[in-house]
Design an enzyme around this catalytic site. Sequence first.
Site, short mmCIF file in Angstrom:
data_model
loop_
_atom_site.label_atom_id
_atom_site.label_comp_id
_atom_site.label_asym_id
_atom_site.label_seq_id
_atom_site.Cartn_x
_atom_site.Cartn_y
_atom_site.Cartn_z
N ASP A 152 10.59 3.02 6.21
CA ASP A 152 10.18 1.68 6.64
C ASP A 152 11.22 1.18 7.63
OD1 ASP A 152 8.10 -0.57 5.34
OD2 ASP A 152 9.76 -1.39 6.49
N CYS A 163 -6.78 -8.41 3.79
CA CYS A 163 -7.93 -7.50 3.72
C CYS A 163 -9.24 -8.24 3.97
CB CYS A 163 -7.96 -6.78 2.37
SG CYS A 163 -6.62 -5.60 2.13
N THR A 223 -2.58 -4.11 9.39
CA THR A 223 -3.35 -4.32 10.63
C THR A 223 -3.90 -5.74 10.58
OG1 THR A 223 -5.14 -3.13 9.49
CG2 THR A 223 -3.96 -1.96 11.24
N ARG A 253 0.77 -13.61 2.70
CA ARG A 253 0.21 -13.42 4.04
C ARG A 253 -1.21 -13.97 4.12
NH1 ARG A 253 0.77 -7.15 4.99
NH2 ARG A 253 0.50 -7.19 2.73
N VAL A 303 0.83 -1.21 0.00
CA VAL A 303 0.00 0.00 0.00
C VAL A 303 0.86 1.26 0.00
CG1 VAL A 303 -1.69 1.34 1.31
CG2 VAL A 303 -1.93 -1.13 1.13
N THR A 334 -6.37 -0.14 7.73
CA THR A 334 -7.74 -0.54 8.02
C THR A 334 -7.90 -0.84 9.51
OG1 THR A 334 -7.93 -1.51 5.82
CG2 THR A 334 -9.57 -2.17 7.45
#
Length: 460
Positions: free
Chosen positions: A40, A265, A90, A336, A22, A125
Site C-alpha cells: 500500500d 459501493c 474507484t 467515505r 477489500v 469496481t
Amino acid sequence: MSLYERIVNREEKISLVGLGYVGMPIAVAFAKKVDVIGFDVSKKKIDSYKNGLDPTKEVGNEVIKKTTVEFTSDEARLREAKFHIVAVPTPVKNDHTPDLTPVESASRTLGRNLTKGSIVVFESTVYPGVTEEICVPILEKESGLKSGVDFKVGYSPERINPGDKVHRLETIVKVVSGMDEETLDTVAKVYELVVEAGVYKAESIKVAEAAKVIENSQRDINIAFMNELSIIFNKMGIDTKAVLEAAGTKWNFLKFTPGLVGGHCIGVDPYYLTYRAEQMGYHSQIILSGRKINDDMGKYVAESTLKQMIKANKQINGAKVAIFGVTFKENCPDVRNTKVVDVIRELEEYGIEVKVVDPVADKEDLWREYRINPYRVEEIKEVDAVIFAVPHDDFKSICLEDIKKMFRTTGYFNIEAMKETAVTSEFVEEDDKNNYVLIDIRGLFDRQDAETAGISYWRL
C-alpha cells in the site's frame, strides 16, 4: 510446472496492491495458504498492520498480529510476486463521473515492477472496458512488456461487504475472468484456494466487469423505491415499516428497507454504468432516477427533523441536535461518502448545532474528510432532538429512558415556572411529552414503546 503450482509450492508469491477494506482481508486469507506481499502506498497504514492493528476492523487486531502477510510500502517488493491482485477504490468526482485515478496510479506502480510471466487481476469496481482499454495500456507502457505475450490479465470483482461477519470472501461465490482460457483457469484455481463457496467463470473480462457494476445498481434502485414509498407513506400518516412487514409475508416480496445510501459501493457504482452508457449514446432513466432519490434523502431526513421539532414547539435557530452514527453503514468505521453528513450540513444551514456520537467511526478520517470531532454518549446533554442514523451494535444498549435524559429539561417553555402559575398540570405534562423528539432513521426502536414513553417519534 504451472504458475498455480509454483504459487502453491511457495516458489512464487501473490501480491495485493491496495490494503483497505477489500485488499487487506484478501491478503490475510491467501497468507494462510501461500506467500503474500501486501503493498500500500500509505506508510501509515503499513505501520499499523506491522504493529498488529487493524484500522478497518474487518479481521481484527489478533488476526493481523498472527498473519504472515509481508506488509510493505516499498513498490520494488512487487517484483518478487508473479500473481498480482489490484484492490484499490474507484470513487466518483463531484460531478458524479468516474474517478479512475486510484486504479490508474496502481497500474502505473505495478507496471514499473511487473516481470515476465505475471498475471494481473483487477478487483476494483469499474465500468465494462476499463481493465482492457485503460489498465492494460498503462501496464504495457510502464513495464515495456506486451499483454498476452509477456503477461496476462484477468478481472475478479470484489464482493466483500464491509462490517459483515457472515458474508465474507470465503463464503461468497467469486466471479473470475481472464483474457484467455489458460489465464482464466489459473485465476480460478488461485481463488479456489481461499473461496470455499467456489468460483464462477465469466465468459469474458467485460462480462465480469458488467456483472459487478449491476449488482450494486440493482440494490440502489430497490432502496430508492423503498425511500420513495417512505416519502409517500409519511405524507399519508402510514408507518412504512408496518407496511413492509405486512407486504413481506408474500413469498416473492423483495425485503429492502428505506435508508441513507452512501459508501463507496452502492452510492457510487451506478454512476460508473450510467457514465459508460452516456459514452455509448444512451441516457439512463431508471438508474439515474433511483440515484437522485437516494442522493436527496439526507436533505429529506433533515427537513423531516425540522418539522418534528417545530411541532414540538422547538426554537430552530440555536437548537442542539445529537446524531448517533455517522459511518456509511452499521458496525463499520468507514466514513467515505456517508450520507449522514448531508443531514448534518442541512441542519447546520438552519443554525442548529449538531453533536455527533460514533464510537465505531475512524476519528482521523472523520476529521480529515468532514472536520467533525465525535462526542461520547455521556457528553450528550441539553439537546432538542436526537437522531439515530446508523444502528451500530454499540447503540443497542441505549434505552428510551436514556434518550429522554439527553434533552433540555424544560423544552421550549419553562415548565417549572408554568407550574408556579395557573397553568394546569395537564398542559404541563403534554408540553413535557412534546419535549422529546426522536428521529429513528433505520427503526432501531419500537414506535409504540417510544410513543408510550411520551416521545415524538419519526422514522423513514
